[in-house]
Design an enzyme around this catalytic site. Structure first.
Site, PDB file in Angstrom:
ATOM      1  N   HIS A   1     -20.117  -4.693  10.682  1.00 19.95           N
ATOM      2  CA  HIS A   1     -19.357  -3.809   9.803  1.00 19.95           C
ATOM      3  C   HIS A   1     -19.178  -2.429  10.400  1.00 19.95           C
ATOM      4  O   HIS A   1     -19.908  -2.002  11.294  1.00 19.95           O
ATOM      5  CB  HIS A   1     -20.061  -3.683   8.446  1.00 19.95           C
ATOM      6  CG  HIS A   1     -21.382  -2.967   8.497  1.00 19.95           C
ATOM      7  ND1 HIS A   1     -21.726  -1.982   7.599  1.00 19.95           N
ATOM      8  CD2 HIS A   1     -22.448  -3.088   9.332  1.00 19.95           C
ATOM      9  CE1 HIS A   1     -22.942  -1.541   7.858  1.00 19.95           C
ATOM     10  NE2 HIS A   1     -23.400  -2.193   8.902  1.00 19.95           N
TER      11      HIS A   1
ATOM     12  N   TYR B   1       0.832  -1.197   0.000  1.00 18.01           N
ATOM     13  CA  TYR B   1       0.000   0.000   0.000  1.00 18.01           C
ATOM     14  C   TYR B   1       0.873   1.257   0.000  1.00 18.01           C
ATOM     15  O   TYR B   1       1.747   1.415   0.840  1.00 18.01           O
ATOM     16  CB  TYR B   1      -0.916   0.011   1.224  1.00 18.01           C
ATOM     17  CG  TYR B   1      -2.221   0.708   0.978  1.00 18.01           C
ATOM     18  CD1 TYR B   1      -3.375  -0.012   0.714  1.00 18.01           C
ATOM     19  CD2 TYR B   1      -2.300   2.101   0.988  1.00 18.01           C
ATOM     20  CE1 TYR B   1      -4.579   0.635   0.473  1.00 18.01           C
ATOM     21  CE2 TYR B   1      -3.489   2.749   0.736  1.00 18.01           C
ATOM     22  CZ  TYR B   1      -4.636   2.009   0.487  1.00 18.01           C
ATOM     23  OH  TYR B   1      -5.814   2.651   0.231  1.00 18.01           O
TER      24      TYR B   1
ATOM     25  N   HIS C   1     -17.789  -0.923  -0.173  1.00 16.58           N
ATOM     26  CA  HIS C   1     -18.073  -1.279   1.217  1.00 16.58           C
ATOM     27  C   HIS C   1     -17.966  -2.787   1.399  1.00 16.58           C
ATOM     28  O   HIS C   1     -18.232  -3.563   0.469  1.00 16.58           O
ATOM     29  CB  HIS C   1     -19.471  -0.806   1.623  1.00 16.58           C
ATOM     30  CG  HIS C   1     -19.740  -0.922   3.091  1.00 16.58           C
ATOM     31  ND1 HIS C   1     -19.050  -0.188   4.029  1.00 16.58           N
ATOM     32  CD2 HIS C   1     -20.605  -1.709   3.802  1.00 16.58           C
ATOM     33  CE1 HIS C   1     -19.487  -0.505   5.251  1.00 16.58           C
ATOM     34  NE2 HIS C   1     -20.415  -1.429   5.123  1.00 16.58           N
TER      35      HIS C   1
ATOM     36  N   ALA D   1     -11.557  -2.531   0.170  1.00 19.46           N
ATOM     37  CA  ALA D   1     -12.709  -3.396  -0.103  1.00 19.46           C
ATOM     38  C   ALA D   1     -12.721  -3.896  -1.543  1.00 19.46           C
ATOM     39  O   ALA D   1     -12.979  -5.082  -1.799  1.00 19.46           O
ATOM     40  CB  ALA D   1     -14.001  -2.644   0.207  1.00 19.46           C
TER      41      ALA D   1
ATOM     42  N   ASP E   1     -12.220   1.752   9.509  1.00 21.88           N
ATOM     43  CA  ASP E   1     -13.163   1.866   8.412  1.00 21.88           C
ATOM     44  C   ASP E   1     -13.584   0.451   8.017  1.00 21.88           C
ATOM     45  O   ASP E   1     -13.166  -0.531   8.646  1.00 21.88           O
ATOM     46  CB  ASP E   1     -12.601   2.685   7.243  1.00 21.88           C
ATOM     47  CG  ASP E   1     -11.373   2.082   6.574  1.00 21.88           C
ATOM     48  OD1 ASP E   1     -11.124   0.871   6.749  1.00 21.88           O
ATOM     49  OD2 ASP E   1     -10.665   2.820   5.864  1.00 21.88           O
ATOM     50  N   CYS E   2     -14.431   0.319   6.993  1.00 24.77           N
ATOM     51  CA  CYS E   2     -15.033  -0.987   6.715  1.00 24.77           C
ATOM     52  C   CYS E   2     -13.986  -2.045   6.375  1.00 24.77           C
ATOM     53  O   CYS E   2     -13.972  -3.137   6.950  1.00 24.77           O
ATOM     54  CB  CYS E   2     -16.090  -0.879   5.628  1.00 24.77           C
ATOM     55  SG  CYS E   2     -15.468  -0.396   3.987  1.00 24.77           S
ATOM     56  N   SER E   3     -13.092  -1.715   5.458  1.00 27.93           N
ATOM     57  CA  SER E   3     -12.077  -2.697   5.072  1.00 27.93           C
ATOM     58  C   SER E   3     -10.947  -2.765   6.090  1.00 27.93           C
ATOM     59  O   SER E   3     -10.230  -3.770   6.163  1.00 27.93           O
ATOM     60  CB  SER E   3     -11.528  -2.378   3.680  1.00 27.93           C
ATOM     61  OG  SER E   3     -11.031  -1.053   3.618  1.00 27.93           O
TER      62      SER E   3
END
Length: 289
Positions: free
Chosen positions: A262, A89, A251, A219, A199-201
């Site tokens: 989540h 990343y 998401h 995600a 966050d979601c991921s």
């Protein structure tokens, strides 16, 4: 390029050296205070993180440094796979947050609780720092119910055995839901991968890291990489993915007996709840580890 590691408990990865605002000073300080930073931000400030923050690195997480400029390092995070770069990343962190890699890289253990004190000595040692959930460290030895772990810049510290698990230990779908449920009620944080905001991921990635599963950070990359299963065959512990028409997945959450566990969106808190109709209309895929 050189290989270093995060030497602070949590460092936030930014889109560039000019991305942080005045309100972000606690996150970019030489000794960052992510808890104070998260607590200081209202919903408007958190929304302002979009386009500024990308992800976070946890203590001792390795990075590849590409360039340095004005006290900042352009890095790649290999533990966070990304379609943005084959090596990991990409983003920027303060150079003061980086140090030499730990001297040992064997027998990794992960922190399984929201936060844990890293001690100078087992049992009654002075606290060196507080480390976050999903911090992965190399174990060196055990004594008195504690594990000594290697830390950046040639150091070491001790963590209680009851807050750790070996990342090589087999896991179950129930483990994913149990670990994720520790954060019910935690306020959503764009780019968050720590106990102070997810966050979601970030939730699905961090839980997976504790269980020894290295999945992509975002995600849409998770959806593209993991084994897809028919949505109507998804089981608790699998993942649901959501996308709007002609757009990439935006998401992700864990399938649960209730519906989905989540981190919803900025301004809301991590929940385990049935899928509302508006969410079901964007449910496009499911995946299994």
């Amino acid at each position: 390029m050189k290989l270093l590691a995060a030497k602070v408990p949590i460092t936030t990865v930014w889109t560039g050296p000019d991305a942080p605002r005045d309100v972000d000073a606690p996150a970019t300080a030489a000794q960052p205070d992510i808890a104070a930073w998260a607590k200081s931000m209202d919903t408007e400030s958190r929304l302002g993180l979009h386009g500024r923050t990308l992800t976070q690195l946890l203590f001792a997480e390795p990075v590849i440094v590409r360039t340095e400029r004005d006290g900042w390092s352009e890095i790649l995070a290999p533990w966070q796979p990304s379609s943005g770069d084959a090596l990991g990343y990409p983003g920027w962190v303060p150079s003061s947050h980086l140090g030499e890699l730990p001297s040992s890289a064997a027998d990794p253990v992960a922190v399984t609780v929201p936060t844990a004190p890293l001690l100078a000595e087992p049992v009654a040692g002075a606290p060196l720092m507080t480390v976050s959930f999903a911090t992965v460290l190399a174990s060196v030895e055990q004594a008195d119910g504690y594990t000594r772990v290697a830390t950046p810049d040639g150091g070491s510290g001790w963590l209680a055995n009851d807050v750790l698990r070996s990342v090589a230990e087999p896991s179950t779908p129930e483990d994913r839901l149990r670990l994720g449920a520790q954060f019910l009620g935690l306020e959503y944080l764009w780019g968050g991968t720590s106990a102070y905001g997810l966050d979601c991921s970030g939730l699905t990635h961090s839980v997976s890291r504790v269980l020894g599963l290295r999945i992509p950070r975002d995600a849409h990359d998770q959806a593209d990489t993991l084994e897809n299963v028919p949505i109507d065959e998804a089981q608790p512990g699998d993942l649901y993915f959501f996308a709007r028409p002609d757009a990439k997945v935006h998401h992700v959450g864990f399938v649960s007996p209730v519906g989905m566990l989540h981190a919803s969106e900025t301004g809301k808190r991590l929940e385990d709840a049935p899928l509302p109709p508006e969410r079901r209309t964007t449910l496009v895929a499911a995946a299994r580890f």
